[in-house]
Scaffold this motif. Sequence first.
Motif, PDB file in Angstrom:
ATOM      1  N   ASN A  40       0.829  -1.209   0.000  1.00  0.00           N
ATOM      2  CA  ASN A  40       0.000   0.000   0.000  1.00  0.00           C
ATOM      3  C   ASN A  40       0.863   1.260   0.000  1.00  0.00           C
ATOM      4  OD1 ASN A  40      -2.522  -1.177  -0.104  1.00  0.00           O
ATOM      5  ND2 ASN A  40      -2.759  -1.293   2.111  1.00  0.00           N
ATOM      6  N   ALA A  98     -13.656  -0.748 -12.006  1.00  0.00           N
ATOM      7  CA  ALA A  98     -13.282  -1.454 -10.775  1.00  0.00           C
ATOM      8  C   ALA A  98     -12.733  -0.467  -9.746  1.00  0.00           C
ATOM      9  CB  ALA A  98     -12.245  -2.530 -11.077  1.00  0.00           C
ATOM     10  N   LYS A  99     -13.158  -0.629  -8.494  1.00  0.00           N
ATOM     11  CA  LYS A  99     -12.722   0.258  -7.414  1.00  0.00           C
ATOM     12  C   LYS A  99     -11.838  -0.449  -6.392  1.00  0.00           C
ATOM     13  CE  LYS A  99     -15.160   3.750  -8.950  1.00  0.00           C
ATOM     14  NZ  LYS A  99     -14.466   4.891  -9.595  1.00  0.00           N
ATOM     15  N   THR A 100     -11.932  -1.777  -6.342  1.00  0.00           N
ATOM     16  CA  THR A 100     -11.149  -2.545  -5.378  1.00  0.00           C
ATOM     17  C   THR A 100     -10.343  -3.621  -6.098  1.00  0.00           C
ATOM     18  OG1 THR A 100     -12.979  -4.106  -5.016  1.00  0.00           O
ATOM     19  CG2 THR A 100     -12.841  -2.185  -3.542  1.00  0.00           C
ATOM     20  N   PHE A 101      -9.250  -4.056  -5.465  1.00  0.00           N
ATOM     21  CA  PHE A 101      -8.387  -5.080  -6.050  1.00  0.00           C
ATOM     22  C   PHE A 101      -8.901  -6.447  -5.599  1.00  0.00           C
ATOM     23  CE2 PHE A 101      -4.447  -7.141  -7.306  1.00  0.00           C
ATOM     24  CZ  PHE A 101      -4.012  -6.357  -8.347  1.00  0.00           C
ATOM     25  N   SER A 102     -10.018  -6.876  -6.209  1.00  0.00           N
ATOM     26  CA  SER A 102     -10.628  -8.150  -5.815  1.00  0.00           C
ATOM     27  C   SER A 102     -11.201  -8.839  -7.039  1.00  0.00           C
ATOM     28  CB  SER A 102     -11.762  -7.916  -4.810  1.00  0.00           C
ATOM     29  OG  SER A 102     -12.855  -7.254  -5.420  1.00  0.00           O
ATOM     30  N   LYS A 119     -14.067 -10.379  -7.454  1.00  0.00           N
ATOM     31  CA  LYS A 119     -15.475 -10.042  -7.675  1.00  0.00           C
ATOM     32  C   LYS A 119     -15.598  -8.703  -8.410  1.00  0.00           C
ATOM     33  CE  LYS A 119     -19.859  -9.637  -5.146  1.00  0.00           C
ATOM     34  NZ  LYS A 119     -20.252  -8.288  -5.579  1.00  0.00           N
ATOM     35  N   ASP A 120     -14.860  -7.707  -7.949  1.00  0.00           N
ATOM     36  CA  ASP A 120     -14.926  -6.385  -8.569  1.00  0.00           C
ATOM     37  C   ASP A 120     -14.344  -6.411  -9.985  1.00  0.00           C
ATOM     38  OD1 ASP A 120     -15.466  -3.727  -8.857  1.00  0.00           O
ATOM     39  OD2 ASP A 120     -14.087  -3.019  -7.338  1.00  0.00           O
ATOM     40  N   ASN A 178     -16.799  -5.383 -12.832  1.00  0.00           N
ATOM     41  CA  ASN A 178     -16.572  -4.010 -13.277  1.00  0.00           C
ATOM     42  C   ASN A 178     -15.247  -3.776 -13.991  1.00  0.00           C
ATOM     43  OD1 ASN A 178     -19.020  -3.047 -11.938  1.00  0.00           O
ATOM     44  ND2 ASN A 178     -17.896  -3.382 -10.030  1.00  0.00           N
TER      45      ASN A 178
END
Length: 226
Positions: free
Chosen positions: A94, A188-192, A194-195, A199
């Motif tokens: 991060n 996409a907004k998250t590093f996953s 599902k996202d 997206n």
Amino acid sequence: MHHMKLISIWFMGMKAALITSNSSLESFGSKLGFTVLQLKDFSNKNNNHSKLLELLGFQEGKTVDTSEFDLVFLHIGAGDNKDKAASYDLEFINSLVGGIMNVAQLGSEIGSRLHFSVVLSYGSVSDVDDSSNLSISVKKDEKKSYLSVLFPHQSYTMKGENQRKNVRHHSPMLMAQWQYAVTRKDMAKTFSFKDFKENGGNLVIPADRFVHEVAFKLWKAPKYGA
């Protein structure tokens, strides 16, 4: 023993470094012609992104005339202390990603010259781990799209004109890329997973094509595929 071609031969004289604390990866990287550097020399500094960018020819927000390397891989994995490794690795990543994105603002000298990829793997994965919520293929119990009958097959399942064998359709490595005016932006907004699936760009490539795709963006390889 099978002779491995050096990365500089594969990709037009590309100078590449590998930063890791994994002894097996150190050995593998050396055989491929990477300059192997120690992770501890980068992970213990507050401004770890600055030293990393210096390897690529960026200093204090500016581009210098020559760079030591064209491409640098930084490998972060589980350490010896498994209890503390995951939280420390996440904090380090991060900090690193945030630091690089902060200095590579749009319109900056670094921002116009930098390619940045972040890849997340699932570690050791086998068919036993096959999970329906981590699958990139159409589920058997779902109604297939009319597009599924069309040819050619999705390119990640092909190698030239031949269908690839043993393609894993579940638990893919997740990849996000940033390069000004080159990479596309998705929702996409998250590093996953599902996202990414819902997206993201919804694009899949074989893992062995990743380095080639990065080399292409650095003008060190011809374009592969559409």
